[in-house]
Design a protein around this motif. Structure first.
Motif, mmCIF file in Angstrom:
data_model
loop_
_atom_site.group_PDB
_atom_site.id
_atom_site.type_symbol
_atom_site.label_atom_id
_atom_site.label_comp_id
_atom_site.label_asym_id
_atom_site.label_seq_id
_atom_site.Cartn_x
_atom_site.Cartn_y
_atom_site.Cartn_z
ATOM 1 N N GLU A 140 5.382 3.111 -7.588
ATOM 2 C CA GLU A 140 6.036 1.807 -7.570
ATOM 3 C C GLU A 140 7.371 1.789 -8.299
ATOM 4 O O GLU A 140 8.423 1.639 -7.709
ATOM 5 C CB GLU A 140 5.093 0.763 -8.140
ATOM 6 C CG GLU A 140 3.873 0.554 -7.268
ATOM 7 C CD GLU A 140 2.888 -0.413 -7.863
ATOM 8 O OE1 GLU A 140 3.044 -0.780 -9.031
ATOM 9 O OE2 GLU A 140 1.971 -0.797 -7.144
ATOM 10 N N PHE A 141 7.378 1.917 -9.595
ATOM 11 C CA PHE A 141 8.613 1.835 -10.384
ATOM 12 C C PHE A 141 8.583 2.969 -11.394
ATOM 13 O O PHE A 141 8.325 2.784 -12.579
ATOM 14 C CB PHE A 141 8.710 0.463 -11.072
ATOM 15 C CG PHE A 141 10.096 0.107 -11.529
ATOM 16 C CD1 PHE A 141 11.088 -0.189 -10.613
ATOM 17 C CD2 PHE A 141 10.415 0.087 -12.876
ATOM 18 C CE1 PHE A 141 12.367 -0.511 -11.026
ATOM 19 C CE2 PHE A 141 11.686 -0.242 -13.308
ATOM 20 C CZ PHE A 141 12.669 -0.540 -12.372
ATOM 21 N N GLY A 142 8.897 4.129 -10.909
ATOM 22 C CA GLY A 142 8.811 5.334 -11.715
ATOM 23 C C GLY A 142 10.084 5.653 -12.463
ATOM 24 O O GLY A 142 10.995 4.838 -12.594
ATOM 25 N N PHE A 143 10.147 6.894 -12.926
ATOM 26 C CA PHE A 143 11.280 7.363 -13.721
ATOM 27 C C PHE A 143 12.585 7.259 -12.935
ATOM 28 O O PHE A 143 13.607 6.804 -13.459
ATOM 29 C CB PHE A 143 11.032 8.814 -14.152
ATOM 30 C CG PHE A 143 12.204 9.435 -14.841
ATOM 31 C CD1 PHE A 143 12.525 9.076 -16.149
ATOM 32 C CD2 PHE A 143 13.005 10.364 -14.185
ATOM 33 C CE1 PHE A 143 13.611 9.640 -16.787
ATOM 34 C CE2 PHE A 143 14.100 10.923 -14.817
ATOM 35 C CZ PHE A 143 14.394 10.567 -16.117
ATOM 36 N N TYR A 144 12.610 7.672 -11.682
ATOM 37 C CA TYR A 144 13.826 7.655 -10.865
ATOM 38 C C TYR A 144 14.342 6.218 -10.683
ATOM 39 O O TYR A 144 15.528 5.954 -10.816
ATOM 40 C CB TYR A 144 13.553 8.301 -9.508
ATOM 41 C CG TYR A 144 14.738 8.220 -8.580
ATOM 42 C CD1 TYR A 144 15.848 9.037 -8.768
ATOM 43 C CD2 TYR A 144 14.762 7.302 -7.540
ATOM 44 C CE1 TYR A 144 16.947 8.955 -7.944
ATOM 45 C CE2 TYR A 144 15.848 7.208 -6.696
ATOM 46 C CZ TYR A 144 16.936 8.034 -6.894
ATOM 47 O OH TYR A 144 18.014 7.939 -6.078
ATOM 48 N N GLN A 145 13.435 5.292 -10.390
ATOM 49 C CA GLN A 145 13.835 3.902 -10.183
ATOM 50 C C GLN A 145 14.384 3.290 -11.474
ATOM 51 O O GLN A 145 15.368 2.547 -11.456
ATOM 52 C CB GLN A 145 12.657 3.065 -9.665
ATOM 53 C CG GLN A 145 12.295 3.338 -8.228
ATOM 54 C CD GLN A 145 11.373 4.545 -8.079
ATOM 55 O OE1 GLN A 145 10.956 5.152 -9.053
ATOM 56 N NE2 GLN A 145 11.077 4.891 -6.829
ATOM 57 N N LYS A 146 13.765 3.606 -12.597
ATOM 58 C CA LYS A 146 14.242 3.077 -13.890
ATOM 59 C C LYS A 146 15.629 3.629 -14.202
ATOM 60 O O LYS A 146 16.514 2.905 -14.667
ATOM 61 C CB LYS A 146 13.262 3.437 -15.003
ATOM 62 C CG LYS A 146 11.960 2.672 -14.923
ATOM 63 C CD LYS A 146 10.995 3.115 -16.003
ATOM 64 C CE LYS A 146 9.646 2.424 -15.808
ATOM 65 N NZ LYS A 146 8.650 2.914 -16.771
ATOM 66 N N ASP A 199 0.843 -1.210 0.000
ATOM 67 C CA ASP A 199 0.000 0.000 0.000
ATOM 68 C C ASP A 199 0.871 1.251 0.000
ATOM 69 O O ASP A 199 0.558 2.240 -0.675
ATOM 70 C CB ASP A 199 -0.925 0.002 1.221
ATOM 71 C CG ASP A 199 -1.911 -1.160 1.183
ATOM 72 O OD1 ASP A 199 -2.216 -1.628 0.065
ATOM 73 O OD2 ASP A 199 -2.354 -1.595 2.269
ATOM 74 N N ILE A 200 1.987 1.206 0.736
ATOM 75 C CA ILE A 200 2.896 2.356 0.768
ATOM 76 C C ILE A 200 3.522 2.569 -0.601
ATOM 77 O O ILE A 200 3.631 3.705 -1.073
ATOM 78 C CB ILE A 200 3.983 2.144 1.849
ATOM 79 C CG1 ILE A 200 3.353 2.103 3.235
ATOM 80 C CG2 ILE A 200 5.052 3.215 1.767
ATOM 81 C CD1 ILE A 200 4.327 1.734 4.333
ATOM 82 N N LEU A 201 3.922 1.474 -1.272
ATOM 83 C CA LEU A 201 4.520 1.595 -2.615
ATOM 84 C C LEU A 201 3.521 2.170 -3.611
ATOM 85 O O LEU A 201 3.898 2.981 -4.465
ATOM 86 C CB LEU A 201 5.016 0.239 -3.102
ATOM 87 C CG LEU A 201 6.343 -0.239 -2.528
ATOM 88 C CD1 LEU A 201 6.709 -1.605 -3.102
ATOM 89 C CD2 LEU A 201 7.450 0.746 -2.809
ATOM 90 N N GLU A 202 2.254 1.777 -3.530
ATOM 91 C CA GLU A 202 1.242 2.326 -4.449
ATOM 92 C C GLU A 202 1.074 3.820 -4.227
ATOM 93 O O GLU A 202 0.910 4.589 -5.164
ATOM 94 C CB GLU A 202 -0.093 1.611 -4.240
ATOM 95 C CG GLU A 202 -0.174 0.288 -4.951
ATOM 96 C CD GLU A 202 -1.534 -0.376 -4.781
ATOM 97 O OE1 GLU A 202 -2.528 0.352 -4.534
ATOM 98 O OE2 GLU A 202 -1.592 -1.593 -4.891
ATOM 99 N N ARG A 203 1.147 4.229 -2.991
ATOM 100 C CA ARG A 203 0.938 5.635 -2.657
ATOM 101 C C ARG A 203 2.140 6.493 -3.081
ATOM 102 O O ARG A 203 1.993 7.598 -3.586
ATOM 103 C CB ARG A 203 0.705 5.757 -1.169
ATOM 104 C CG ARG A 203 0.288 7.122 -0.763
ATOM 105 C CD ARG A 203 -0.150 7.108 0.665
ATOM 106 N NE ARG A 203 -0.499 8.447 1.037
ATOM 107 C CZ ARG A 203 -1.598 8.776 1.652
ATOM 108 N NH1 ARG A 203 -2.464 7.853 1.996
ATOM 109 N NH2 ARG A 203 -1.840 10.017 1.963
ATOM 110 N N VAL A 204 3.354 5.976 -2.866
ATOM 111 C CA VAL A 204 4.563 6.721 -3.198
ATOM 112 C C VAL A 204 4.867 6.656 -4.689
ATOM 113 O O VAL A 204 5.384 7.595 -5.281
ATOM 114 C CB VAL A 204 5.757 6.167 -2.378
ATOM 115 C CG1 VAL A 204 7.046 6.851 -2.758
ATOM 116 C CG2 VAL A 204 5.505 6.294 -0.911
#
Length: 134
Positions: free
Chosen positions: A12-18, A5-10
């Motif tokens: 999940e795998f966005g531009f920074y993570q990629k 639930d925290i990952l969905e709110r923050v």
């Protein structure tokens, strides 16, 4: 609240993570290539002392005369159970009265059947430096 639930709110795998993932993949691939290159370039090929005064000396025996000259100039290894055919560190020198003395090698000839030239065969000027790469 669960971790998912925290990952969905923050996010999940966005531009920074990629971007971070790509940077880490590039750096690990580069390090892997460098380590494999190190394995091949620091290979220590089979070698023996170069026969003094014989400029055309090679690791392979060229003919029967060359084999006899090697046996005359290069001692056998001290360890009788050794897989080495000749001593890698010493050369026999004889004087006019045929008295033999052992001297440390200053030059070596390398087996070039696997690699034409390696870092070890290029820079080794002392047998202790050759041993460091084993």
């Amino acid at each position: 609240m669960k971790f998912d639930d925290i990952l969905e709110r923050v996010g999940e795998f966005g531009f920074y993570q990629k971007r971070l993932y790509k940077i880490m993949c590039i750096s690990s691939t580069t390090v892997g290539c460098l380590m494999m290159m190190f394995v091949f370039t620091t290979h220590t090929p089979s070698h023996r002392c170069k026969i003094p005064g014989y400029d055309n000396d090679t690791h392979l025996e060229q003919n029967e005369n060359h084999r006899q000259l090697i046996n005359w100039s290069i001692p056998l290894p001290e360890d009788t159970h050794s897989v080495l055919k000749y001593d890698r560190c010493h050369v026999i020198q004889r004087d006019e009265s045929n008295v033999t003395r052992l001297f440390k090698c200053s030059e070596w000839v390398y087996d070039r059947s696997v690699f034409e030239e390696t870092f070890t065969s290029k820079v080794s000027t002392d047998d202790n430096r050759v041993i460091l790469t084993f």
